[in-house]
Write an enzyme that holds these catalytic residues in place. Structure first.
Site, PDB file in Angstrom:
ATOM      1  CE1 TYR A 150      68.893  78.869  16.648  1.00  0.00           C
ATOM      2  CE2 TYR A 150      70.484  79.733  15.081  1.00  0.00           C
ATOM      3  CZ  TYR A 150      70.197  79.045  16.249  1.00  0.00           C
ATOM      4  OH  TYR A 150      71.221  78.531  17.017  1.00  0.00           O
ATOM      5  CB  THR A 181      69.399  79.558  27.058  1.00  0.00           C
ATOM      6  OG1 THR A 181      68.542  78.453  26.779  1.00  0.00           O
ATOM      7  CG2 THR A 181      69.565  80.421  25.829  1.00  0.00           C
ATOM      8  CG  PHE A 189      66.522  86.541  20.748  1.00  0.00           C
ATOM      9  CD1 PHE A 189      66.824  85.470  19.918  1.00  0.00           C
ATOM     10  CD2 PHE A 189      65.590  86.351  21.753  1.00  0.00           C
ATOM     11  CE1 PHE A 189      66.215  84.240  20.079  1.00  0.00           C
ATOM     12  CE2 PHE A 189      64.971  85.117  21.927  1.00  0.00           C
ATOM     13  CZ  PHE A 189      65.286  84.055  21.073  1.00  0.00           C
ATOM     14  NE  ARG A 201      68.205  71.636  25.245  1.00  0.00           N
ATOM     15  CZ  ARG A 201      68.047  72.865  24.743  1.00  0.00           C
ATOM     16  NH1 ARG A 201      68.401  73.140  23.490  1.00  0.00           N
ATOM     17  NH2 ARG A 201      67.564  73.838  25.480  1.00  0.00           N
ATOM     18  CG  HIS A 245      71.375  74.605  18.071  1.00  0.00           C
ATOM     19  ND1 HIS A 245      70.192  75.237  18.361  1.00  0.00           N
ATOM     20  CD2 HIS A 245      71.049  73.448  17.433  1.00  0.00           C
ATOM     21  CE1 HIS A 245      69.187  74.492  17.907  1.00  0.00           C
ATOM     22  NE2 HIS A 245      69.686  73.406  17.340  1.00  0.00           N
ATOM     23  CG  ASN A 296      74.059  80.313  23.739  1.00  0.00           C
ATOM     24  OD1 ASN A 296      74.336  80.096  22.568  1.00  0.00           O
ATOM     25  ND2 ASN A 296      72.834  80.218  24.212  1.00  0.00           N
ATOM     26  NE  ARG A 317      74.054  77.094  25.394  1.00  0.00           N
ATOM     27  CZ  ARG A 317      72.806  76.839  25.002  1.00  0.00           C
ATOM     28  NH1 ARG A 317      71.907  76.407  25.871  1.00  0.00           N
ATOM     29  NH2 ARG A 317      72.457  77.001  23.734  1.00  0.00           N
ATOM     30  CD  GLU A 338      67.345  71.706  15.376  1.00  0.00           C
ATOM     31  OE1 GLU A 338      66.610  72.607  15.806  1.00  0.00           O
ATOM     32  OE2 GLU A 338      68.229  71.159  16.071  1.00  0.00           O
ATOM     33  CE  LYS A 366      73.984  78.639  19.299  1.00  0.00           C
ATOM     34  NZ  LYS A 366      73.074  79.421  20.193  1.00  0.00           N
TER      35      LYS A 366
HETATM   36  N1  UDP Z   1      68.944  83.812  22.362  1.00  0.00           N
HETATM   37  C1  UDP Z   1      69.269  85.141  22.532  1.00  0.00           C
HETATM   38  N2  UDP Z   1      68.615  85.873  23.504  1.00  0.00           N
HETATM   39  C2  UDP Z   1      67.648  85.321  24.309  1.00  0.00           C
HETATM   40  C3  UDP Z   1      67.320  83.955  24.118  1.00  0.00           C
HETATM   41  C4  UDP Z   1      67.984  83.234  23.143  1.00  0.00           C
HETATM   42  O1  UDP Z   1      70.126  85.671  21.826  1.00  0.00           O
HETATM   43  O2  UDP Z   1      67.086  86.034  25.157  1.00  0.00           O
HETATM   44  C5  UDP Z   1      69.659  83.018  21.329  1.00  0.00           C
HETATM   45  C6  UDP Z   1      70.725  82.107  21.952  1.00  0.00           C
HETATM   46  O3  UDP Z   1      71.831  82.037  21.057  1.00  0.00           O
HETATM   47  C7  UDP Z   1      69.980  80.783  22.036  1.00  0.00           C
HETATM   48  C8  UDP Z   1      69.150  80.819  20.750  1.00  0.00           C
HETATM   49  O4  UDP Z   1      68.734  82.178  20.639  1.00  0.00           O
HETATM   50  O5  UDP Z   1      70.860  79.679  22.125  1.00  0.00           O
HETATM   51  C9  UDP Z   1      67.940  79.913  20.732  1.00  0.00           C
HETATM   52  O6  UDP Z   1      67.168  80.164  21.894  1.00  0.00           O
HETATM   53  P1  UDP Z   1      66.496  78.971  22.719  1.00  0.00           P
HETATM   54  O7  UDP Z   1      65.553  79.599  23.693  1.00  0.00           O
HETATM   55  O8  UDP Z   1      65.955  77.944  21.780  1.00  0.00           O
HETATM   56  O9  UDP Z   1      67.724  78.380  23.576  1.00  0.00           O
HETATM   57  P2  UDP Z   1      68.616  77.044  23.473  1.00  0.00           P
HETATM   58  O10 UDP Z   1      67.720  75.926  23.015  1.00  0.00           O
HETATM   59  O11 UDP Z   1      69.730  77.339  22.493  1.00  0.00           O
HETATM   60  O12 UDP Z   1      69.148  76.845  24.864  1.00  0.00           O
END
Ligand code: UDP
Length: 140
Positions: free
Chosen positions: A51, A93, A59, A87, A117, A114, A104, A128, A11
């Site tokens: 997204y 996250t 958010f 993952r 992705h 973070n 992370r 994707e 990112k």
């Molecule tokens: N995100 C955010 N605030 C939150 C949760 C998620 O800005 O409270 C953003 C963050 O960049 C995250 C993305 O949205 O990676 C997608 O969220 P997801 O819950 O799918 O998390 P991931 O799969 O990336 O761990």
């Protein structure tokens, strides 16, 4: 275990800090081979579409703005159990909750910015990968 492909993005917070190589090194050290990679500066339309699953979340606007703020590296990673492995290597996250040694924990700045992705399931991985790559761009 099956050989799988998953989709990854490095990112904007990470590309801005020159962490593309350091993050890719963590993938490779964990048995994830980079079989496709390109640098994109995504448009607002691309970010909103990629997204879309999060469009009702509070958010969403911030996430789209962040993803368009600097270049991103989109990648296809291949390896045994690649979707779950990626993952695991990414970490939680929220970097404050991420395990030691995860990308992370090592690099992320906040729950939003973070660093990476990664697809969360086989179906989303396929969608994707197809969103960003044509078949002839993936060289296994
Ligand atoms: N995100 C955010 N605030 C939150 C949760 C998620 O800005 O409270 C953003 C963050 O960049 C995250 C993305 O949205 O990676 C997608 O969220 P997801 O819950 O799918 O998390 P991931 O799969 O990336 O761990």
């Amino acid at each position: 275990m099956a050989i799988e492909r998953t989709f990854s993005m490095i990112k904007p917070d990470a590309t801005k800090r020159n962490l593309t190589g350091a993050i890719t090194k963590v993938f490779e050290e964990n048995g994830l081979r980079v079989v496709a990679s390109k640098r994109v500066w995504m448009s607002q339309k691309q970010a909103e579409s990629f997204y879309a699953v999060h469009k009702e979340r509070p958010f969403f606007g911030e996430l789209v703005e962040f993803m368009c703020s600097a270049p991103t590296i989109v990648q296809v990673l291949e390896g045994e159990n690649a979707i779950a492995k990626n993952r695991e290597v990414m970490g939680a996250t929220n970097p404050a909750e991420a395990a030691d040694g995860t990308i992370r924990k090592l690099f992320a700045e906040s729950i939003g910015e973070n660093s990476v992705h990664g697809s969360d399931a086989a179906e989303t991985a396929a969608e994707e990968i197809a969103f960003w790559f044509g078949g002839n761009e993936i060289v296994g």
